[in-house]
Design a protein around this motif. Structure first.
Motif, PDB file in Angstrom:
ATOM      1  N   ALA A  36     -19.624  36.650 -52.513  1.00  0.00           N
ATOM      2  CA  ALA A  36     -20.937  37.223 -52.213  1.00  0.00           C
ATOM      3  C   ALA A  36     -21.142  38.519 -52.978  1.00  0.00           C
ATOM      4  O   ALA A  36     -20.192  39.254 -53.268  1.00  0.00           O
ATOM      5  CB  ALA A  36     -21.080  37.485 -50.717  1.00  0.00           C
ATOM      6  N   GLY A  37     -22.391  38.783 -53.307  1.00  0.00           N
ATOM      7  CA  GLY A  37     -22.744  40.012 -53.995  1.00  0.00           C
ATOM      8  C   GLY A  37     -22.313  39.984 -55.448  1.00  0.00           C
ATOM      9  O   GLY A  37     -22.022  38.935 -56.026  1.00  0.00           O
ATOM     10  N   TRP A 102     -25.203  46.519 -41.952  1.00  0.00           N
ATOM     11  CA  TRP A 102     -23.910  46.533 -42.636  1.00  0.00           C
ATOM     12  C   TRP A 102     -23.146  45.270 -42.275  1.00  0.00           C
ATOM     13  O   TRP A 102     -23.018  44.913 -41.113  1.00  0.00           O
ATOM     14  CB  TRP A 102     -23.104  47.762 -42.212  1.00  0.00           C
ATOM     15  N   ASN A 103     -22.642  44.572 -43.242  1.00  0.00           N
ATOM     16  CA  ASN A 103     -21.836  43.376 -43.031  1.00  0.00           C
ATOM     17  C   ASN A 103     -20.562  43.486 -43.857  1.00  0.00           C
ATOM     18  O   ASN A 103     -20.588  43.914 -45.017  1.00  0.00           O
ATOM     19  CB  ASN A 103     -22.597  42.112 -43.451  1.00  0.00           C
ATOM     20  N   THR A 104     -19.441  43.094 -43.258  1.00  0.00           N
ATOM     21  CA  THR A 104     -18.178  43.152 -43.983  1.00  0.00           C
ATOM     22  C   THR A 104     -17.872  41.847 -44.699  1.00  0.00           C
ATOM     23  O   THR A 104     -17.288  41.845 -45.774  1.00  0.00           O
ATOM     24  CB  THR A 104     -17.034  43.484 -43.020  1.00  0.00           C
ATOM     25  N   ARG A 105     -18.277  40.727 -44.114  1.00  0.00           N
ATOM     26  CA  ARG A 105     -18.060  39.412 -44.718  1.00  0.00           C
ATOM     27  C   ARG A 105     -19.156  38.472 -44.253  1.00  0.00           C
ATOM     28  O   ARG A 105     -19.812  38.715 -43.236  1.00  0.00           O
ATOM     29  CB  ARG A 105     -16.700  38.824 -44.318  1.00  0.00           C
ATOM     30  N   GLY A 124     -15.211  37.287 -49.600  1.00  0.00           N
ATOM     31  CA  GLY A 124     -14.399  38.488 -49.642  1.00  0.00           C
ATOM     32  C   GLY A 124     -15.136  39.647 -49.008  1.00  0.00           C
ATOM     33  O   GLY A 124     -16.299  39.535 -48.600  1.00  0.00           O
ATOM     34  N   ALA A 125     -14.471  40.772 -48.911  1.00  0.00           N
ATOM     35  CA  ALA A 125     -15.074  41.954 -48.290  1.00  0.00           C
ATOM     36  C   ALA A 125     -16.290  42.412 -49.079  1.00  0.00           C
ATOM     37  O   ALA A 125     -16.299  42.398 -50.313  1.00  0.00           O
ATOM     38  CB  ALA A 125     -14.047  43.072 -48.198  1.00  0.00           C
ATOM     39  N   LEU A 126     -17.325  42.810 -48.352  1.00  0.00           N
ATOM     40  CA  LEU A 126     -18.555  43.305 -48.962  1.00  0.00           C
ATOM     41  C   LEU A 126     -18.559  44.823 -48.961  1.00  0.00           C
ATOM     42  O   LEU A 126     -18.120  45.455 -47.996  1.00  0.00           O
ATOM     43  CB  LEU A 126     -19.775  42.787 -48.201  1.00  0.00           C
ATOM     44  N   ASN A 127     -19.065  45.407 -50.029  1.00  0.00           N
ATOM     45  CA  ASN A 127     -19.175  46.857 -50.163  1.00  0.00           C
ATOM     46  C   ASN A 127     -20.625  47.219 -50.414  1.00  0.00           C
ATOM     47  O   ASN A 127     -21.191  46.841 -51.437  1.00  0.00           O
ATOM     48  CB  ASN A 127     -18.309  47.365 -51.324  1.00  0.00           C
TER      49      ASN A 127
END
Length: 797
Positions: A36-37, A102-105, A124-127
């Motif tokens: 993602a992202g 805010w979302n982490t995954r 994977g982790a989102l930033n």
């Protein structure tokens, strides 16, 4: 019988466990992965691409991939894509998801056509980056060598580097908006699909910064980009030294030559750094964005490991334009909802009409009924006639209301189109309302190059809501599945896309001398529609042009000398939106609140205002912007299998090319209209801007920045203008200026109402000729301040 009794329980057990066993068999051949992202980075204000890869080593599967976004019941939106997966196959699905929180995954699932879940995976982790953060996308086999760019943030609050593949850049341009700078290094751009190239061009025209590198891999890196580049690349050459690079940065090379350079000639644009005419760094403006060609390989000498490389990249980062106040689209969900749901054809009766109806009802049910029955000498029939009159008027009210609401499905589209007047593409946010006269479910179809979601009626940015629909399904097009609409209700959505810009051309030229400054405006409407109520905004100064019919041109000369800053800055006490100063001009009437045709347009303008609150000040746009209206639709929306009526309104905000030339003098007292202002968040008193505000006990600070064209000039004189509203009866607030070298506030001695000269402007002139002014009110008196602004005298460019 004994055999039947023995086998019966076994059959029953197999029957009970068979569905679970069958599901395990189906799941066994499915594997999912998701990303993602942009390498995990995203901005909450923009769409987030989610790439899901599904492999199947078992039986063929018919189903769909789903990603659910949102937190908690009523806030979840299902984004899906149908998937046909034969045995021994692998496919990729790209979905576009909007995350307000805010979302982490994120979790992606595969379900079959029976609704059974066959696989599940997490990204994977989102930033999350701040809206004003700078996001680099680096497409390179050696992306790690460019990670140092995370420390090169230009004038932004933070920076991050996303390591990408060419395939990570989608064909939907709206999904690129989170990217600020794209670096292409040693990759074969000839592999790009046509849709990706179209998205790249649209993204650049809207403000993206594209950097194409040279070095040994120049041929494949430039393969698909020759039409965008500022240079014509002819080959490569070696050179023993490149003193122009070290001179431009002030940093000596670490490694000796020879160096490999892509040889080219300037085709258009400008040479930022060159060695005896050989382009080393060239730039071409494309709409609001830029295309750079760096003739060297950033991972090889002399650039690799050289301190001067960060200085070169900082020039690119500083060139990334910030969005104007309207660049983010609608910010107020309440106003946006009012704009799209206010249909003139569905206007409710006026209060006078309702009073007349009630008066007529009271007369008929009372005196008229009484005297008629009295004349007939049958007053005992009142128990029949009164209910009959009530039923009659109730039916009349219902039928009248039904006729006013109509019996047709209506799709209303209110679009905000933002871009550059001489570009081919513009960024479009379309607010779409689906009206239904009856309770029903509909499927809405949008073009595949749009990103669509429901939006809420609440205040604040994001406009996110789950809406009354089953899913947002993406395939060749985008479908909103089973949109549920109540009787005479409306469901609202927002669609973001890039669309062809209208053939509206123009130019704004500043002509200046020591005595005066004029802005010459030229606009040509070469489109096939009328641009209604055309207005040119210079900062927050409005110059009305009137309606521009198809094929019509207009020329206007505006004197900027002597304009008070209330024309240059936003003086509206209740709004931080520069457009709010000029509603009457932009709408062509002062009665826009009561005009059914103008009310939705006014609400669309209102929706562009930033949410209220400390630190929410919106600066004026550092550009000359043409504003106008049309009834052209921007997105082709279809309601499947039924007829419907379509209505559309588009608000255009198109920046005009800006140039300036000196007629007589080598210096100019910069008009306030050419200076942007922002409220600094650390003040103890909240105000919306540097004009028309009250200052209670406490302090407030502002940052003023000249337009970029004047940011590199030399400031020879600085004065501070401070004016009160009405008669001056109180002492002036204490004036402080920010000392950029000492990083502290310094009191301006002799600061008072009126104009105060600063003896030496150098310590108080920051990057880009920024000036910071702080006002302290140390008394109990409430000060009504009309405006505060710097008067800058700048030298010849």
């Amino acid at each position: 019988m004994s055999f039947a009794r023995a086998i019966g329980p076994i059959i029953l057990l197999l029957w009970m466990v068979w569905p679970a066993a069958a599901q395990d068999i189906a799941q066994a051949g499915i594997t999912l992965s998701a990303a993602a992202g942009f390498d995990g980075y995203y901005k909450g204000e923009y769409w987030l691409p989610v790439t899901v890869t599904v492999a199947n080593s078992g039986p063929s599967v018919e189903g769909e991939v789903r990603v659910v976004a949102g937190n908690g019941p009523g806030q979840e939106i299902v984004y899906s894509s149908p998937l046909s997966l034969p045995s021994q196959s692998s496919k990729q699905v790209v979905l576009f998801v909007y995350l307000q929180d805010w979302n982490t995954r994120l979790t992606a699932t595969l379900v079959d056509d029976q609704g059974r879940e066959l696989g599940r995976t997490q990204t994977g982790a989102l930033n999350r980056l701040a809206a004003d953060g700078l996001l680099y996308g680096v497409v390179s086999p050696e992306a790690g060598a460019l990670q140092f760019l995370a420390s090169v943030k230009g004038e932004r609050s933070e920076a991050a580097v996303a390591a990408l593949e060419l395939a990570d850049l989608p064909a939907v341009a709206a999904a690129w908006n989170a990217l600020d700078v794209l670096v292409l290094h040693d990759v074969d751009t000839g592999q790009w699909a046509a849709g990706q190239l179209a998205a790249l061009t649209a993204w650049v025209e809207a403000g993206g910064q594209l950097v194409v590198t040279g070095g040994p891999g120049w041929a494949k890196t430039t393969a698909a980009l020759s039409d965008l580049l500022p240079v014509s690349v002819t080959g490569s050459q070696t050179t023993d030294d490149l003193p122009a690079l070290s001179q431009a940065t002030g940093e000596p090379f670490r490694d000796p030559g020879p160096y490999l350079v892509a040889a080219s000639t300037l085709r258009r644009g400008e040479l930022l750094i060159h060695q005896d005419g050989l382009p080393l760094l060239a730039r071409q403006a494309v709409g609001r964005g830029s295309v750079y060609f760096l003739a060297l390989d950033p991972t090889l000498v002399p650039l690799a490991g050289w301190d001067g490389q960060a200085i070169i990249w900082d020039r690119v980062a500083a060139g990334a334009p910030e969005l104007p106040p309207w660049g983010m689209g609608a910010q107020s969900g309440y106003a946006a909802d009012s704009a799209v749901t206010s249909l003139p054809s569905l206007t409710v009766p006026s209060s006078l009409q309702l009073l007349l109806f009630l008066f007529l009802y009271a007369i008929v049910v009372g005196p008229v009924n009484y005297f008629v029955l009295k004349g007939l000498k049958r007053r005992e029939l009142a128990w029949i006639t009164i209910p009959a009159v009530v039923v009659f008027f109730s039916a009349l009210a219902y039928l009248t209301g039904f006729r006013l609401k109509g019996n047709a499905v209506i799709v209303n589209q209110m679009s905000i189109a933002y871009g550059h007047a001489n570009s081919q593409a513009m960024r479009v946010q379309s607010l779409v309302g689906l009206y239904s006269p009856r309770r029903a479910e509909y499927d809405l179809v949008f073009p595949g190059d749009t990103a669509v979601r429901p939006f809420s009626q609440e205040f604040g940015p994001g406009l996110l809501s789950a809406g009354n629909l089953e899913a947002v399904e993406r395939s060749a097009d985008v479908r909103l599945i089973n949109v549920r609409v109540d009787v005479s209700g409306m469901e609202t959505f927002v669609a973001e896309s890039y669309r062809p810009a209208p053939a509206v051309r123009g130019q704004a030229t500043l002509e200046w001398s020591s005595e005066q400054a004029h802005l010459q405006i030229e606009v040509q409407n070469q489109s096939n529609f009328t641009l209604e109520d055309a207005t040119v905004l210079i900062g927050a100064t409005a110059v009305p042009l009137g309606d521009l019919e198809a094929g019509q041109s207009r020329s206007q000369r505006q004197n900027l000398t002597g304009l008070g800053s209330s024309s240059g800055f936003s003086p509206a006490p209740y709004s931080t939106a520069p457009l709010a100063l000029h509603y009457e001009t932009l709408l062509g009437s002062a009665d826009y609140m009561n005009d059914p045709a103008l009310f939705p347009r006014w609400q669309l303008l209102e929706s562009l205002a930033a949410p209220y609150g400390p630190g929410s000040s919106t600066p004026t746009a550092a550009a000359v912007t043409l504003v106008g209206w049309s009834t052209q639709s921007q997105v082709a929306v279809n309601v499947e299998e039924i007829g419907f009526l379509a209505q559309a309104t588009t608000l255009y905000l198109l920046e005009l090319p800006f140039a300036h030339r000196v007629n007589q003098s080598s210096s100019l007292s910069l008009p306030p209209a050419l200076i942007s202002a922002t409220v600094l968040p650390e003040g103890s008193v909240y105000v919306s801007g540097p004009s028309y505000f009250g200052l209670s006990a406490g302090w407030v600070a502002f940052e003023f920045q000249p337009w970029s064209d004047f940011g590199a000039m030399t400031v020879s004189e600085l004065k501070i203008a401070l004016r009160a509203q009405g008669m001056v009866s109180s002492p002036a607030p204490t004036i402080f200026l920010w000392n950029w070298s000492e990083q502290s506030w310094m009191r301006l001695e002799d600061g008072d109402w009126g104009m105060t000269a600063v003896p030496d402007p150098t310590p108080f002139t920051g990057p880009g000729n920024r000036i910071r002014i702080r006002l302290d009110n140390n008394s109990i008196a409430y000060l009504d301040i009309q405006e505060v602004y710097p008067v800058l005298t700048v030298g010849r460019p």
